[in-house]
Design an enzyme around this catalytic site. Structure first.
Site, PDB file in Angstrom:
ATOM      1  N   SER A 194      23.490 -20.890  22.115  1.00 50.05           N
ATOM      2  CA  SER A 194      23.803 -20.876  23.543  1.00 50.05           C
ATOM      3  C   SER A 194      25.313 -20.837  23.785  1.00 50.05           C
ATOM      4  O   SER A 194      25.767 -20.552  24.894  1.00 50.05           O
ATOM      5  CB  SER A 194      23.083 -21.992  24.289  1.00 50.05           C
ATOM      6  OG  SER A 194      23.853 -23.096  24.426  1.00 50.05           O
ATOM      7  N   ALA A 227      24.722 -31.378  24.592  1.00 46.92           N
ATOM      8  CA  ALA A 227      24.339 -31.351  23.177  1.00 46.92           C
ATOM      9  C   ALA A 227      23.529 -30.084  22.835  1.00 46.92           C
ATOM     10  O   ALA A 227      22.771 -29.608  23.670  1.00 46.92           O
ATOM     11  CB  ALA A 227      23.504 -32.591  22.864  1.00 46.92           C
ATOM     12  N   PRO A 228      23.753 -29.527  21.640  1.00 47.04           N
ATOM     13  CA  PRO A 228      24.631 -30.011  20.559  1.00 47.04           C
ATOM     14  C   PRO A 228      26.102 -29.617  20.707  1.00 47.04           C
ATOM     15  O   PRO A 228      26.920 -29.988  19.874  1.00 47.04           O
ATOM     16  CB  PRO A 228      24.028 -29.341  19.311  1.00 47.04           C
ATOM     17  CG  PRO A 228      23.431 -28.061  19.830  1.00 47.04           C
ATOM     18  CD  PRO A 228      22.925 -28.369  21.205  1.00 47.04           C
ATOM     19  N   GLY A 229      26.454 -28.846  21.783  1.00 47.67           N
ATOM     20  CA  GLY A 229      27.885 -28.663  22.029  1.00 47.67           C
ATOM     21  C   GLY A 229      28.404 -27.226  22.031  1.00 47.67           C
ATOM     22  O   GLY A 229      29.607 -27.001  21.962  1.00 47.67           O
ATOM     23  N   GLY A 230      27.490 -26.259  22.141  1.00 48.56           N
ATOM     24  CA  GLY A 230      27.914 -24.845  22.124  1.00 48.56           C
ATOM     25  C   GLY A 230      28.831 -24.482  23.289  1.00 48.56           C
ATOM     26  O   GLY A 230      29.830 -23.776  23.103  1.00 48.56           O
ATOM     27  N   ASP A 246      25.618 -36.287  27.448  1.00 47.27           N
ATOM     28  CA  ASP A 246      24.266 -36.033  26.928  1.00 47.27           C
ATOM     29  C   ASP A 246      23.832 -37.251  26.131  1.00 47.27           C
ATOM     30  O   ASP A 246      24.648 -37.847  25.416  1.00 47.27           O
ATOM     31  CB  ASP A 246      24.266 -34.785  26.023  1.00 47.27           C
ATOM     32  CG  ASP A 246      22.884 -34.140  25.934  1.00 47.27           C
ATOM     33  OD1 ASP A 246      21.914 -34.856  25.595  1.00 47.27           O
ATOM     34  OD2 ASP A 246      22.778 -32.937  26.207  1.00 47.27           O
ATOM     35  N   ASP A 266      23.276 -40.175  31.996  1.00 49.94           N
ATOM     36  CA  ASP A 266      22.430 -39.237  32.738  1.00 49.94           C
ATOM     37  C   ASP A 266      23.336 -38.283  33.523  1.00 49.94           C
ATOM     38  O   ASP A 266      24.115 -38.730  34.379  1.00 49.94           O
ATOM     39  CB  ASP A 266      21.518 -40.038  33.685  1.00 49.94           C
ATOM     40  CG  ASP A 266      20.622 -39.122  34.512  1.00 49.94           C
ATOM     41  OD1 ASP A 266      20.760 -37.879  34.416  1.00 49.94           O
ATOM     42  OD2 ASP A 266      19.779 -39.648  35.266  1.00 49.94           O
ATOM     43  N   ASP A 282      24.068 -27.320  31.807  1.00 51.98           N
ATOM     44  CA  ASP A 282      22.987 -26.576  31.135  1.00 51.98           C
ATOM     45  C   ASP A 282      21.749 -27.476  30.993  1.00 51.98           C
ATOM     46  O   ASP A 282      20.998 -27.356  30.031  1.00 51.98           O
ATOM     47  CB  ASP A 282      23.497 -26.113  29.753  1.00 51.98           C
ATOM     48  CG  ASP A 282      22.582 -25.077  29.106  1.00 51.98           C
ATOM     49  OD1 ASP A 282      21.770 -24.468  29.816  1.00 51.98           O
ATOM     50  OD2 ASP A 282      22.694 -24.873  27.883  1.00 51.98           O
ATOM     51  N   LYS A 311      17.310 -22.474  35.649  1.00 53.80           N
ATOM     52  CA  LYS A 311      16.093 -22.095  34.926  1.00 53.80           C
ATOM     53  C   LYS A 311      15.128 -21.485  35.940  1.00 53.80           C
ATOM     54  O   LYS A 311      14.906 -22.063  37.012  1.00 53.80           O
ATOM     55  CB  LYS A 311      15.439 -23.312  34.253  1.00 53.80           C
ATOM     56  CG  LYS A 311      16.401 -24.188  33.468  1.00 53.80           C
ATOM     57  CD  LYS A 311      16.905 -23.536  32.197  1.00 53.80           C
ATOM     58  CE  LYS A 311      18.058 -24.344  31.595  1.00 53.80           C
ATOM     59  NZ  LYS A 311      18.780 -23.678  30.525  1.00 53.80           N
TER      60      LYS A 311
HETATM   61  C1  LIG Z   1      19.750 -26.399  26.626  1.00 52.84           C
HETATM   62  S1  LIG Z   1      20.403 -27.867  26.016  1.00 52.84           S
HETATM   63  C2  LIG Z   1      22.122 -27.637  26.196  1.00 52.84           C
HETATM   64  C3  LIG Z   1      22.734 -26.761  25.150  1.00 52.84           C
HETATM   65  C4  LIG Z   1      24.241 -26.736  25.233  1.00 52.84           C
HETATM   66  N1  LIG Z   1      24.702 -26.081  26.452  1.00 52.84           N
HETATM   67  C5  LIG Z   1      24.873 -26.032  24.055  1.00 52.84           C
HETATM   68  O1  LIG Z   1      25.524 -25.007  24.236  1.00 52.84           O
HETATM   69  O2  LIG Z   1      24.750 -26.515  22.935  1.00 52.84           O
HETATM   70  C6  LIG Z   1      20.041 -28.992  27.279  1.00 52.84           C
HETATM   71  C7  LIG Z   1      20.609 -30.385  27.050  1.00 52.84           C
HETATM   72  O3  LIG Z   1      20.525 -31.088  28.293  1.00 52.84           O
HETATM   73  C8  LIG Z   1      20.292 -32.444  27.994  1.00 52.84           C
HETATM   74  N2  LIG Z   1      19.790 -33.082  29.210  1.00 52.84           N
HETATM   75  C9  LIG Z   1      18.644 -32.839  29.900  1.00 52.84           C
HETATM   76  N3  LIG Z   1      18.547 -33.656  30.969  1.00 52.84           N
HETATM   77  C10 LIG Z   1      19.660 -34.416  30.953  1.00 52.84           C
HETATM   78  C11 LIG Z   1      20.156 -35.444  31.809  1.00 52.84           C
HETATM   79  N4  LIG Z   1      19.476 -35.842  32.882  1.00 52.84           N
HETATM   80  N5  LIG Z   1      21.344 -36.009  31.486  1.00 52.84           N
HETATM   81  C12 LIG Z   1      22.051 -35.620  30.405  1.00 52.84           C
HETATM   82  N6  LIG Z   1      21.633 -34.646  29.583  1.00 52.84           N
HETATM   83  C13 LIG Z   1      20.457 -34.065  29.847  1.00 52.84           C
HETATM   84  C14 LIG Z   1      19.331 -32.412  26.832  1.00 52.84           C
HETATM   85  O4  LIG Z   1      19.429 -33.630  26.098  1.00 52.84           O
HETATM   86  C15 LIG Z   1      19.827 -31.196  26.039  1.00 52.84           C
HETATM   87  O5  LIG Z   1      20.680 -31.609  24.993  1.00 52.84           O
END
Ligand SMILES: C[S@@+](CC[C@H](N)C(=O)[O-])C[C@H]1O[C@@H](n2cnc3c(N)ncnc32)[C@H](O)[C@@H]1O
Length: 360
Positions: A194, A227-230, A246, A266, A282, A311
């Site tokens: 991502s 996470a994971p940080g892209g 995250d 959160d 994201d 989404k």
């Molecule tokens: C699609 S992944 C993100 C990928 C990230 N953009 C990358 O490039 O690696 C979605 C992330 O959103 C986090 N997430 C979902 N709901 C959340 C919330 N309410 N608060 C914090 N993080 C949340 C999930 O733990 C997940 O790691």
């Protein structure tokens, strides 16, 4: 130069033809331009046939590329050539174009041989890789190519090797990549694919000037759902300090940049103590909930710009996008915040779109 277009041709991800159709009808409707949409499901291509021909430049101005969300690339459709003989396809195409345009001032700055982005059409890519240099040489020989970066691009779309549709776009009103397909390299240390989405967004949704002034050392960003940080890595590699929110773990390669603070919280309730330059998001959530969160950060003065994903639902995807656009615009307009919002179904997006929002 009044050159008549017969319609528009638009590329998209396979499965999103009806969204492209809905958006082209809406955009043309604003200018009383009418026509019929043809887009076979999963064909990755949509044709919009005008009820009556119109000037190609006027048509493109009515449907600016930056206003297209689901079309990855679009061009004014000027005509079609069929029955291309196997022995001399290039000669027939060039003669056709010379007959149409040699007596006009129109010269092409670049040529793009295109095919639909589907598994079935992949074999066309090999054929076109071999064929395009011949065609380009033949066009140059007839004086149809101008060495000017601002001259229109000639698009040639091949459904089969024996027929093509051709048309025009302006280089400053088009995707930075042929057919809107962003071939990007994974950065060193990237923890997720991502990361490519953010890198594509920087080029697809922002101008060079915007990138230069807002992606530089010394600026601050918040990444919600990092996470994971892209995405975080894309900013850190440009010297931007990132607070990554995250509950999940960040990759060590991202933390090793020395510019990232990981906060387990959160993303919907956490807020920064001071204003930041960027907020990106994201989190996989209902699009309207994400839109409301983004609007809240802007109207409370917490950030000046954002890139975020919405989404998409399984059905009524176009309607959902328009609903989120209206929700954000209304809240920012109510506060007198002038802004730009560009939305795109990026090449690296699947069931989501990516949005760039900035105060101006
Ligand atoms: C699609 S992944 C993100 C990928 C990230 N953009 C990358 O490039 O690696 C979605 C992330 O959103 C986090 N997430 C979902 N709901 C959340 C919330 N309410 N608060 C914090 N993080 C949340 C999930 O733990 C997940 O790691």
């Amino acid at each position: 130069m009044n050159l008549q277009a017969t319609g528009l041709i638009m590329h998209c991800r396979a499965g999103f033809e009806s969204e492209v159709g809905a958006e082209v009808l809406a955009l043309c409707g604003r200018h009383d331009i009418t026509g019929v949409v043809h887009g076979k499901p999963d064909s990755a291509l949509v044709r919009f046939a005008l009820a009556k021909p119109c000037d190609w430049a006027h048509l493109l101005e009515a449907v600016p590329f930056n206003d297209c969300v689901f079309a990855r690339e679009r061009f004014a459709w000027m005509g079609s050539i069929s029955d291309l003989p196997e022995q001399d396809r290039a000669g027939v195409i060039v003669n056709h174009l010379v007959a149409l345009y040699a007596k006009t001032p129109l010269r092409f700055g670049r040529m793009s041989c295109e095919f639909a982005d589907t598994n079935e059409a992949k074999e066309m890519s090999g054929f076109l890789r071999r064929f395009a240099p011949h065609l380009e040489k033949a066009l140059a020989k007839k004086g149809m190519l101008a060495m000017k970066a601002e001259a229109p691009t000639l698009h040639l779309f091949f459904e089969t090797s024996s027929a093509c549709d051709f048309g025009l776009s302006m280089p400053d009103d088009a995707s930075p990549w042929p057919m809107g397909i962003a071939h990007l390299r994974m950065p060193i240390g990237a923890p997720s694919r991502s990361t490519l989405k953010m890198s594509e967004a920087f080029f697809a949704l922002m101008s060079e000037t915007e990138r230069a002034s807002t992606l530089r050392a010394g600026l601050k960003a918040v990444d919600l759902g990092a996470a994971p940080g892209g995405w975080t890595l894309q900013f850190a590699q440009r010297g931007v300090r990132v607070t990554a929110i995250d509950n999940g773990p960040l990759a060590q390669s991202v933390l090793d940049t020395g510019l990232v603070e990981h906060v387990r919280a959160d993303g919907f309730t956490w807020r920064p103590k001071q204003r930041v330059d960027w907020m990106v998001c994201d989190m996989v959530e209902q699009p309207a909930r994400v839109a409301a969160l983004i609007a809240d950060w802007f109207v409370t003065g917490r950030c000046r710009r954002s890139i975020f994903n919405l989404k998409l639902p399984m059905k009524k995807r176009y309607a959902e996008v328009e609903k989120c656009r209206a929700l954000i615009s209304a809240r920012l307009d109510d506060e007198g915040l002038s802004h730009v919002m560009r939305m795109r179904h990026l090449y690296h997006d699947r069931e989501e779109i990516t949005v760039y929002l900035a105060l101006v």
